[in-house]
Motif scaffolding. Structure first.
Motif, mmCIF file in Angstrom:
data_model
loop_
_atom_site.group_PDB
_atom_site.id
_atom_site.type_symbol
_atom_site.label_atom_id
_atom_site.label_comp_id
_atom_site.label_asym_id
_atom_site.label_seq_id
_atom_site.Cartn_x
_atom_site.Cartn_y
_atom_site.Cartn_z
ATOM 1 N N PHE A 75 -33.855 19.449 19.685
ATOM 2 C CA PHE A 75 -34.215 20.478 20.654
ATOM 3 C C PHE A 75 -34.904 21.607 19.892
ATOM 4 N N ASN A 76 -36.236 21.625 19.945
ATOM 5 C CA ASN A 76 -37.013 22.539 19.118
ATOM 6 C C ASN A 76 -37.852 23.488 19.967
ATOM 7 N N TYR A 77 -37.847 24.743 19.553
ATOM 8 C CA TYR A 77 -38.650 25.771 20.219
ATOM 9 C C TYR A 77 -39.555 26.424 19.180
ATOM 10 N N LYS A 78 -40.834 26.594 19.537
ATOM 11 C CA LYS A 78 -41.769 27.214 18.616
ATOM 12 C C LYS A 78 -42.780 28.045 19.390
ATOM 13 N N ARG A 79 -42.915 29.296 18.937
ATOM 14 C CA ARG A 79 -43.933 30.164 19.525
ATOM 15 C C ARG A 79 -44.267 31.274 18.542
ATOM 16 N N ASN A 80 -45.561 31.380 18.235
ATOM 17 C CA ASN A 80 -46.041 32.354 17.273
ATOM 18 C C ASN A 80 -45.315 32.179 15.944
ATOM 19 N N LYS A 81 -44.612 33.195 15.450
ATOM 20 C CA LYS A 81 -43.933 33.118 14.159
ATOM 21 C C LYS A 81 -42.468 32.698 14.269
ATOM 22 N N ILE A 82 -42.038 32.422 15.492
ATOM 23 C CA ILE A 82 -40.631 32.115 15.725
ATOM 24 C C ILE A 82 -40.422 30.615 15.902
ATOM 25 N N GLN A 83 -39.396 30.059 15.229
ATOM 26 C CA GLN A 83 -38.989 28.675 15.424
ATOM 27 C C GLN A 83 -37.469 28.608 15.574
ATOM 28 N N TRP A 84 -37.033 27.774 16.479
ATOM 29 C CA TRP A 84 -35.605 27.527 16.653
ATOM 30 C C TRP A 84 -35.441 26.016 16.759
ATOM 31 N N GLU A 85 -34.892 25.406 15.718
ATOM 32 C CA GLU A 85 -34.762 23.954 15.654
ATOM 33 C C GLU A 85 -33.294 23.574 15.647
ATOM 34 N N SER A 86 -32.909 22.749 16.609
ATOM 35 C CA SER A 86 -31.518 22.313 16.723
ATOM 36 C C SER A 86 -31.462 20.793 16.819
ATOM 37 N N SER A 87 -30.396 20.222 16.294
ATOM 38 C CA SER A 87 -30.200 18.777 16.383
ATOM 39 C C SER A 87 -28.725 18.480 16.583
ATOM 40 N N VAL A 88 -28.462 17.374 17.277
ATOM 41 C CA VAL A 88 -27.096 16.921 17.533
ATOM 42 C C VAL A 88 -27.011 15.448 17.160
ATOM 43 N N GLU A 89 -26.016 15.091 16.350
ATOM 44 C CA GLU A 89 -25.773 13.698 15.985
ATOM 45 C C GLU A 89 -24.329 13.349 16.332
ATOM 46 N N LEU A 90 -24.173 12.311 17.155
ATOM 47 C CA LEU A 90 -22.854 11.844 17.570
ATOM 48 C C LEU A 90 -22.775 10.344 17.309
ATOM 49 N N ALA A 91 -21.689 9.901 16.699
ATOM 50 C CA ALA A 91 -21.530 8.473 16.409
ATOM 51 C C ALA A 91 -20.070 8.078 16.546
ATOM 52 N N TYR A 92 -19.868 6.880 17.096
ATOM 53 C CA TYR A 92 -18.511 6.353 17.175
ATOM 54 C C TYR A 92 -18.568 4.831 17.221
ATOM 55 N N GLY A 93 -17.722 4.194 16.414
ATOM 56 C CA GLY A 93 -17.667 2.742 16.395
ATOM 57 C C GLY A 93 -16.268 2.258 16.075
ATOM 58 N N MET A 94 -15.938 1.040 16.534
ATOM 59 C CA MET A 94 -14.623 0.456 16.286
ATOM 60 C C MET A 94 -14.768 -1.023 15.939
ATOM 61 N N ILE A 95 -13.775 -1.536 15.216
ATOM 62 C CA ILE A 95 -13.765 -2.947 14.844
ATOM 63 C C ILE A 95 -12.354 -3.498 15.051
ATOM 64 N N TRP A 96 -12.294 -4.729 15.571
ATOM 65 C CA TRP A 96 -11.025 -5.426 15.763
ATOM 66 C C TRP A 96 -11.081 -6.741 14.994
ATOM 67 N N GLN A 97 -10.015 -7.053 14.240
ATOM 68 C CA GLN A 97 -9.942 -8.304 13.497
ATOM 69 C C GLN A 97 -8.642 -9.035 13.828
ATOM 70 N N ASP A 98 -8.747 -10.319 14.020
ATOM 71 C CA ASP A 98 -7.580 -11.151 14.324
ATOM 72 C C ASP A 98 -6.923 -11.581 13.012
ATOM 73 N N LYS A 99 -6.256 -10.648 12.338
ATOM 74 C CA LYS A 99 -5.668 -10.925 11.036
ATOM 75 C C LYS A 99 -4.448 -11.840 11.121
ATOM 76 N N GLN A 134 -34.348 36.747 21.015
ATOM 77 C CA GLN A 134 -34.902 37.738 21.914
ATOM 78 C C GLN A 134 -36.302 38.195 21.513
ATOM 79 N N ALA A 135 -36.799 37.692 20.394
ATOM 80 C CA ALA A 135 -38.078 38.160 19.893
ATOM 81 C C ALA A 135 -39.210 37.935 20.885
ATOM 82 N N ASP A 136 -39.079 36.915 21.716
ATOM 83 C CA ASP A 136 -40.087 36.660 22.727
ATOM 84 C C ASP A 136 -39.367 36.242 24.000
#
Length: 289
Positions: free
Chosen positions: A66-90, A20-22
């Motif tokens: 997702f980064n916001y910057k103005r004057n002395k205020i900074q709000w830095e956010s990041s999202v990391e999503l990962a998914y992987g699968m493997i199938w083997q004919d054992k 709410q600072a700005d």
């Protein structure tokens, strides 16, 4: 009011104050970047003299800033999503054999959000929220050890941040770490530090250090490195500090093709007394927007 409520309430108030600072928000103060990396691999063997299994693997990785910057205020956010699968004919009987099952090879949810206000030169006051979890079930020795969003680990801290181009170091002596389990099959499981059969949450108070580095180290080669330390004040020795490190190298081969190498290591004696590590490498088609 207990320590957990005090810490979460304080961080909530600080985050609200920063936000709410700005109130004259404008799109020009936002910087948004997204990337998706998808890769797949197939190996088919028939009467192969050297042996081995036919296999198929795929993985998807998303990273958003997702980064916001103005004057002395900074709000830095990041999202990391990962998914992987493997199938083997054992068994050698192909996809139709029920004993040949897909198994996950990667599974990650991580959300970071840091509010900061400039204090002096490269130093800022900061409030951090970090959430880590996973999408799918995970097993060890046929025993369920994780389930969708169980556990969720929420780290919240108040402290100081040193920041310059490509590097940041966050220091906090007031950090709360909350482990949350919603899946009934994992409630009270001692692998999360639970001491009661019906326990679903575990809170600890400690110190936290978070180091972050990202830079183009050579032309078309980007390095990202993260290193986290968390020490629970209830622990008797600094040797029980939780440590998590991650390195990701992305090498651009052409406009439509990149190569990547990633390595992650974790030392968390509450969960496992030995070092945990994961290594991945491959080629992918990146999508940036």
């Amino acid at each position: 009011m207990n320590a957990k409520k005090v810490l979460l309430t304080t961080i909530g108030l600080v985050a609200f104050w920063f936000a709410q600072a700005d109130n004259q928000d404008s799109i020009k103060h936002w910087s948004i970047k997204n990337s998706i990396i998808s890769s797949s691999e197939q190996t088919s063997l028939g009467n192969w003299s050297a042996g081995g299994f036919s296999s198929f693997a795929f993985s998807n990785f998303y990273k958003g800033f997702f980064n916001y910057k103005r004057n002395k205020i900074q709000w830095e956010s990041s999202v990391e999503l990962a998914y992987g699968m493997i199938w083997q004919d054992k068994t050698g009987n192909g996809f139709r054999d029920k004993d040949n099952k897909f198994q996950k090879s990667d599974d990650k949810i991580e959300v970071n959000s840091i509010f900061s206000r400039k204090m002096y030169r490269n130093w800022n006051y900061s409030a951090l929220l970090n959430l880590k979890s996973q999408f799918d079930e995970g097993f060890k020795d046929n025993n369920l050890i994780v389930a969708p969003f169980s556990p969720m680990i929420l780290t919240s801290s108040l402290g100081w941040e040193y920041k310059q181009k490509g590097f940041s170091a966050l220091l906090s002596f007031l950090t709360g770490k909350t482990t949350i389990v919603a899946d009934r099959r994992l409630i009270g499981n001692p692998i999360f530090g639970f001491t009661e059969q019906d326990q679903t949450t575990l809170f600890s108070l400690g110190s936290y250090i978070k180091l972050y580095f990202q830079k183009d180290i050579f032309k078309n080669i980007n390095l990202l490195a993260k290193l986290d330390f968390y020490y629970d004040y209830n622990k008797s020795s600094l040797l029980d500090t939780d440590i998590s490190g991650e390195v990701f190298v992305n090498m651009k081969i052409s406009k439509y093709l990149t190569a990547f190498v990633s390595f992650q290591a974790i030392m968390d004696k509450d969960f496992n007394s030995t070092l945990q590590y994961k290594e991945r490498m491959g080629f992918s088609i990146p999508i940036n927007f």
